[in-house]
Motif scaffolding. Sequence first.
Motif, mmCIF file in Angstrom:
data_model
loop_
_atom_site.group_PDB
_atom_site.id
_atom_site.type_symbol
_atom_site.label_atom_id
_atom_site.label_comp_id
_atom_site.label_asym_id
_atom_site.label_seq_id
_atom_site.Cartn_x
_atom_site.Cartn_y
_atom_site.Cartn_z
ATOM 1 N N UNK A 247 0.821 -1.203 0.000
ATOM 2 C CA UNK A 247 0.000 0.000 0.000
ATOM 3 C C UNK A 247 0.853 1.249 0.000
ATOM 4 N N UNK A 248 1.969 1.217 0.719
ATOM 5 C CA UNK A 248 2.873 2.366 0.696
ATOM 6 C C UNK A 248 3.412 2.618 -0.696
ATOM 7 N N UNK A 249 3.775 1.552 -1.407
ATOM 8 C CA UNK A 249 4.280 1.692 -2.776
ATOM 9 C C UNK A 249 3.198 2.201 -3.714
ATOM 10 N N UNK A 250 1.964 1.762 -3.507
ATOM 11 C CA UNK A 250 0.858 2.210 -4.360
ATOM 12 C C UNK A 250 0.602 3.702 -4.188
ATOM 13 N N UNK B 156 -13.877 3.274 4.226
ATOM 14 C CA UNK B 156 -13.117 2.570 3.189
ATOM 15 C C UNK B 156 -14.014 1.932 2.157
ATOM 16 N N UNK B 157 -13.458 1.800 0.952
ATOM 17 C CA UNK B 157 -14.149 1.054 -0.085
ATOM 18 C C UNK B 157 -14.221 -0.401 0.341
ATOM 19 N N UNK B 158 -15.263 -1.076 -0.059
ATOM 20 C CA UNK B 158 -15.527 -2.424 0.409
ATOM 21 C C UNK B 158 -14.416 -3.412 0.134
ATOM 22 N N UNK B 159 -14.159 -4.314 1.092
ATOM 23 C CA UNK B 159 -13.172 -5.375 0.898
ATOM 24 C C UNK B 159 -13.760 -6.477 0.043
ATOM 25 N N UNK B 160 -12.995 -7.522 -0.246
ATOM 26 C CA UNK B 160 -13.551 -8.640 -0.994
ATOM 27 C C UNK B 160 -14.832 -9.148 -0.380
ATOM 28 N N UNK C 47 -4.505 4.845 3.253
ATOM 29 C CA UNK C 47 -3.810 4.575 1.992
ATOM 30 C C UNK C 47 -4.785 4.524 0.824
ATOM 31 N N UNK C 48 -5.942 3.904 1.010
ATOM 32 C CA UNK C 48 -6.929 3.820 -0.064
ATOM 33 C C UNK C 48 -7.423 5.205 -0.466
ATOM 34 N N UNK C 49 -7.698 6.050 0.509
ATOM 35 C CA UNK C 49 -8.169 7.391 0.191
ATOM 36 C C UNK C 49 -7.098 8.188 -0.550
ATOM 37 N N UNK C 50 -5.892 8.162 -0.016
ATOM 38 C CA UNK C 50 -4.812 8.931 -0.633
ATOM 39 C C UNK C 50 -4.547 8.463 -2.057
ATOM 40 N N UNK C 51 -4.608 7.164 -2.289
ATOM 41 C CA UNK C 51 -4.421 6.649 -3.640
ATOM 42 C C UNK C 51 -5.511 7.182 -4.561
ATOM 43 N N UNK C 52 -6.768 7.136 -4.124
ATOM 44 C CA UNK C 52 -7.876 7.619 -4.949
ATOM 45 C C UNK C 52 -7.702 9.078 -5.319
ATOM 46 N N UNK C 53 -7.369 9.908 -4.350
ATOM 47 C CA UNK C 53 -7.235 11.333 -4.607
ATOM 48 C C UNK C 53 -6.084 11.632 -5.548
ATOM 49 N N UNK C 54 -4.924 11.042 -5.275
ATOM 50 C CA UNK C 54 -3.738 11.355 -6.061
ATOM 51 C C UNK C 54 -3.809 10.762 -7.460
ATOM 52 N N UNK C 55 -4.275 9.528 -7.589
ATOM 53 C CA UNK C 55 -4.346 8.888 -8.899
ATOM 54 C C UNK C 55 -5.373 9.556 -9.785
ATOM 55 N N UNK C 56 -6.385 10.167 -9.193
ATOM 56 C CA UNK C 56 -7.420 10.842 -9.968
ATOM 57 C C UNK C 56 -6.840 11.973 -10.804
#
Length: 206
Positions: free
Chosen positions: A51-54, A149-153, A173-182
Amino acid sequence: MGSKGTRSPLESALRALTRATRDRPDPTELWKTLIDLASPKTADATVALVLGAAVEQALEIAISTHFVLDRDGCARMFEDEEIAPIPTFAAKIRLAYALGIYEKHIRDELNLLKGIRNAFAHAKADTKFTDKHIAQACGFLWLPQRWHPMGPPSGQQAIRDLDTPREKFVTSAQFLFMYLEHSDNGEKPKSFSKSGSYSPLAHPGT
């Protein structure tokens, strides 16, 4: 060492390792990985490192939208070598803040997430999110207080405790990825507080 114009097998192997560090997974596939890692069965170290790498890759995407370089030129800016202009996670966090991609409290969240990731990466013994110093650091992550958080499996939501240090890290990590990747939509990233995609989030301490 090999003669000029040729490489020894060792040099070739080392260059292949360097090239592997430059590979950037497709953001959509990487997001699926972030969701899958919400599984309680995933080892703590794997969660922290992947997650850190993502998030670091998403940060590179956000910064790259400010460049006038092609894709290869952008990649070279972040190469994991001493000659790269922006080689470290810490440098990327500072630069993105200077560019106005996010506000101070998001910068602080990224620095905290980086610190937790580094604790796992450089630990000399088996490290868990329940370890005192890791759990304490995760307690300072504030995004989990503001975003679900977005739903898990499928079928795993019921067995997840979203208040644990591990789940706080995953959520942040999930939130930060969503914001930055957007930011990879052809437009330069806007200040976090002015983003049309996310409502402004006030830090609990303000």
